[in-house]
Design an enzyme around this catalytic site. Structure first.
Site, mmCIF file in Angstrom:
data_model
loop_
_atom_site.group_PDB
_atom_site.id
_atom_site.type_symbol
_atom_site.label_atom_id
_atom_site.label_comp_id
_atom_site.label_asym_id
_atom_site.label_seq_id
_atom_site.Cartn_x
_atom_site.Cartn_y
_atom_site.Cartn_z
ATOM 1 C CG ASN A 55 37.391 52.184 -63.942
ATOM 2 O OD1 ASN A 55 37.848 53.260 -63.606
ATOM 3 N ND2 ASN A 55 37.694 51.619 -65.081
ATOM 4 C CB ALA A 104 34.605 45.493 -70.540
ATOM 5 C CG ASP A 105 39.086 49.734 -67.502
ATOM 6 O OD1 ASP A 105 39.772 48.769 -67.096
ATOM 7 O OD2 ASP A 105 39.538 50.876 -67.651
ATOM 8 N N PRO A 106 36.434 46.793 -65.482
ATOM 9 C CG PRO A 106 35.708 44.591 -65.209
ATOM 10 C CD PRO A 106 36.274 45.557 -66.221
#
Length: 108
Positions: A105, A99-101
């Protein structure tokens, strides 16, 4: 209270925060994501270069694209659906959730 351990919470936060700053781990996760998300042809994960990556420097392939905020209104539904499918695939098919939105990205 016995139900809330502030020191343990802070220790966990500090540990995870420090992990996020280790680009070797980020590179390993990127390699894993590229392999796993290959089942979704509309999702492109950049190639990572572990031979050039260190704890403080992450080297990955440059991907051309545009910010999601620049997408046409007509594309939003399809992009949201793709995002949901991508996250569900991570969680349900592979049990690995990255989870690195942030905007860098997630592009189209």
């Amino acid at each position: 209270s016995d139900r809330f351990d502030a020191v343990a919470l802070l220790d966990e936060f500090a540990y995870r925060f420090y992990q996020e700053l280790d680009y070797n781990l980020e590179c390993d996760n990127g390699i894993k994501m590229k392999e796993q998300m290959s089942v979704l042809p509309d999702v492109v994960i950049p190639k990572n270069y572990p031979e050039f990556t260190s704890r403080r420097v992450h080297v990955a392939e440059w991907i051309e694209g545009e910010k999601l905020s620049q997408s046409n209104e007509d594309d939003v539904g399809a992009l949201v659906n793709l995002g949901v499918i991508t996250y569900l695939t991570q969680l349900l098919d592979f049990g690995f959730f990255h989870a690195d939105p942030h905007p860098g990205n997630m592009m189209r």
